[in-house]
Every structure is written in structure tokens, then in C-alpha cells.
Design an enzyme around this catalytic site. Structure first.
Site, PDB file in Angstrom:
ATOM      1  N   HIS A   1      -7.050  -6.784   7.733  1.00  0.00           N
ATOM      2  CA  HIS A   1      -7.220  -6.304   9.188  1.00  0.00           C
ATOM      3  C   HIS A   1      -7.200  -7.322   9.971  1.00  0.00           C
ATOM      4  O   HIS A   1      -7.395  -7.429  10.415  1.00  0.00           O
ATOM      5  CB  HIS A   1      -7.914  -4.931   8.837  1.00  0.00           C
TER       6      HIS A   1
ATOM      7  N   GLU B   1      -2.544  -1.960  -3.471  1.00  0.00           N
ATOM      8  CA  GLU B   1      -3.678  -0.646  -2.348  1.00  0.00           C
ATOM      9  C   GLU B   1      -3.380   0.855  -2.445  1.00  0.00           C
ATOM     10  O   GLU B   1      -2.536   1.032  -2.786  1.00  0.00           O
ATOM     11  CB  GLU B   1      -3.746  -1.117  -1.316  1.00  0.00           C
TER      12      GLU B   1
ATOM     13  N   HIS C   1       0.908  -1.100   0.562  1.00  0.00           N
ATOM     14  CA  HIS C   1       0.095   0.473  -0.628  1.00  0.00           C
ATOM     15  C   HIS C   1       0.893   0.941   0.129  1.00  0.00           C
ATOM     16  O   HIS C   1       1.379   1.637   1.319  1.00  0.00           O
ATOM     17  CB  HIS C   1      -1.322   0.355   1.671  1.00  0.00           C
TER      18      HIS C   1
END
Length: 254
Positions: A204, A80, A48
Site C-alpha cells: 500500500h 486478495e 483484488h
């Protein structure tokens, strides 16, 4: 190997990059540990890249792309991020197999909520179309709160998958009652996503301990992206053994 009902594991490299960036030194090596993870059986690597490059640097992306192409051609690269034009150009330059679009503010420490698909439909739909034309699979970060209408709206963007934000589930490791409530909601969201033709990813605060229950409530879970918990375990068990532990928790034969 990946069994029919198993979930693929993508190792998120952000925490490794964050540790590297504490010093102006090339270790720990993002590609080195990424390669170890893939050699141990992980199915892909996730990054990310945020605008401030506080963990993954833009210069890491072509190196990770080359690692996969040269040594692990069956693995996938998942990038991401919030879809600014700069992010989209970064994605197009590095051609990941999957792009996961998240509604992050640039200053957020980490992703902590899914898209508001009603409000953001007009933002997301043309971006999904743009990236899919280049052969990328598109996943949208979503709240698994049990709202079927949310999944309908997500599907209307043209996305291939949703990635359920599992932070609240991971955070209630010491609260069985809340954990059961959140698992039920995630299961309901997954059922609705399937009805609208969306594949399901999750990510997550997932751990070896909480993955089996998540898989039980989402039997069709295609992929999990795990960084913090996996990196923490790697400090104790080493990257190779840690990946194998997570693969087993995802239902894979190791």
C-alpha cells in the site's frame, strides 16, 4: 533475478483495470501489461476482485491464470479479498499460489486497515485451513503497529504470512518524524511476526523512494504488492522500465 536478501515484487493490476473500465473497450489490456511486467522481471501479479467489479473483473482471473501458466510458469498469482463464500469459490476456481485475506467492506475504495485478529480469529481459522488444504499460501492483511500480541494471534489462525498495511507509512512522505515512528513500529511488528513463524509481505502506497527504508527496517521482507505507485510511474517511464526501477528498490539485480 532475485538475490538472497532481495524482496519479490508482485504487480497489482487493479489500477490498470480501473482505467480500462472507464470505457467499454479492451484497452489498456490487463493481461498485456501484466505480461510486460512479468517479462521485465516482476515475480508475480496481484488482483483484488471486489464484488462490484469496479476494476478487476471476475472474467480477468482465468485470463491472468492462463498468462502465468502458459508464459511465466515461475511467476505467482496472488488474489486478495474479503473471504465471502463467493470470493472463496472464485479463488478455488483460479487456484492462485497465494491468497491475501483482507477485512474490507465491499464499498471501501481501497484497503485501509488490518484484521482484528482477536475478534476475527473464529472467522479466519477455518478459511485458512480450507485454502491451505488446496496448496495455497495464505497471507493476512495486518496493521504493523508494533503490537507483538497481534502477530501471535495472526499466527494462531494457521496463516503462512502477514501483509503489513503500509498506507500510513506511504502517506507521510513529507513528514520525516512520523515516517521514522511508523518505520520503527513496522520493524517491531516484523520482528514479532518472525518469532511466531510468520513470513512478511507488505503493500500500500509503496514507491521507489520509500522502499529502501522499509527494507532496512524489515530485513526479511519477502514480497511487496504494488499497484497505484507503480502504475503512476508506468505512465511516465513505461511498464518495463518502471518494473526494473521497483526491482532495484527491492534489492534485486536487474
Amino acid at each position: 533475478m532475485t538475490d538472497a536478501a532481495a524482496t519479490k515484487l508482485s504487480v497489482n493490476l487493479n489500477a490498470i483495470a480501473l482505467l480500462r473500465n472507464r470505457r467499454d473497450l479492451p484497452w489498456p489490456s490487463v493481461t498485456g501489461l501484466g505480461g510486460q511486467a512479468l517479462a521485465a522481471g516482476a515475480h508475480g501479479l496481484t488482483v483484488h476482485p471486489r464484488p462490484d467489479q469496479r476494476h478487476i473483473r471476475f472474467s480477468d482471473l482465468p485470463e491472468i491464470r492462463a498468462l502465468i501458466d502458459d508464459q511465466f510458469p515461475n511467476a505467482e498469482f496472488n488474489i486478495e479479498g474479503y473471504p465471502t463464500e463467493a470470493f472463496l469459490q472464485l479463488v478455488e476456481a483460479n487456484q492462485p499460489e497465494q491468497v491475501t485475506l483482507v477485512p474490507d467492506d465491499p464499498v471501501q475504495a481501497t484497503s485501509d486497515h488490518g484484521w482484528d485478529f482477536r475478534r476475527d480469529h473464529d472467522l479466519l481459522k477455518p478459511i485458512v485451513t480450507r485454502l491451505k488444504k488446496q496448496g495455497m499460501r495464505i497471507s493476512l492483511f495486518a496493521d504493523g503497529d508494533g503490537d507483538a500480541d497481534t502477530m501471535k494471534l495472526a499466527a494462531e489462525t494457521g496463516a503462512d504470512r502477514v501483509e503489513f498495511y503500509t498506507g500510513p507509512y506511504g502517506g507521510c512522505y513529507d513528514n520525516p518524524k512520523e515516517e521514522a515512528k511508523l518505520l520503527a513500529a513496522l520493524g517491531a511488528s516484523a520482528e514479532a511476526a518472525g518469532e511466531y513463524g510468520l513470513g512478511i509481505n507488505a503493500g500500500h502506497d509503496l514507491t521507489v523512494e520509500n522502499l529502501p527504508a522499509l527494507k532496512k527496517h524489515i530485513p526479511g521482507l519477502l514480497e511487496v504488492s504494488i499497484g497505484h505507485g507503480l502504475t503512476a510511474d508506468a505512465l511516465q517511464y513505461g511498464m518495463t522500465e518502471t518494473v526494473k526501477r521497483f526491482l532495484r528498490a527491492c534489492g534485486n539485480s536487474v
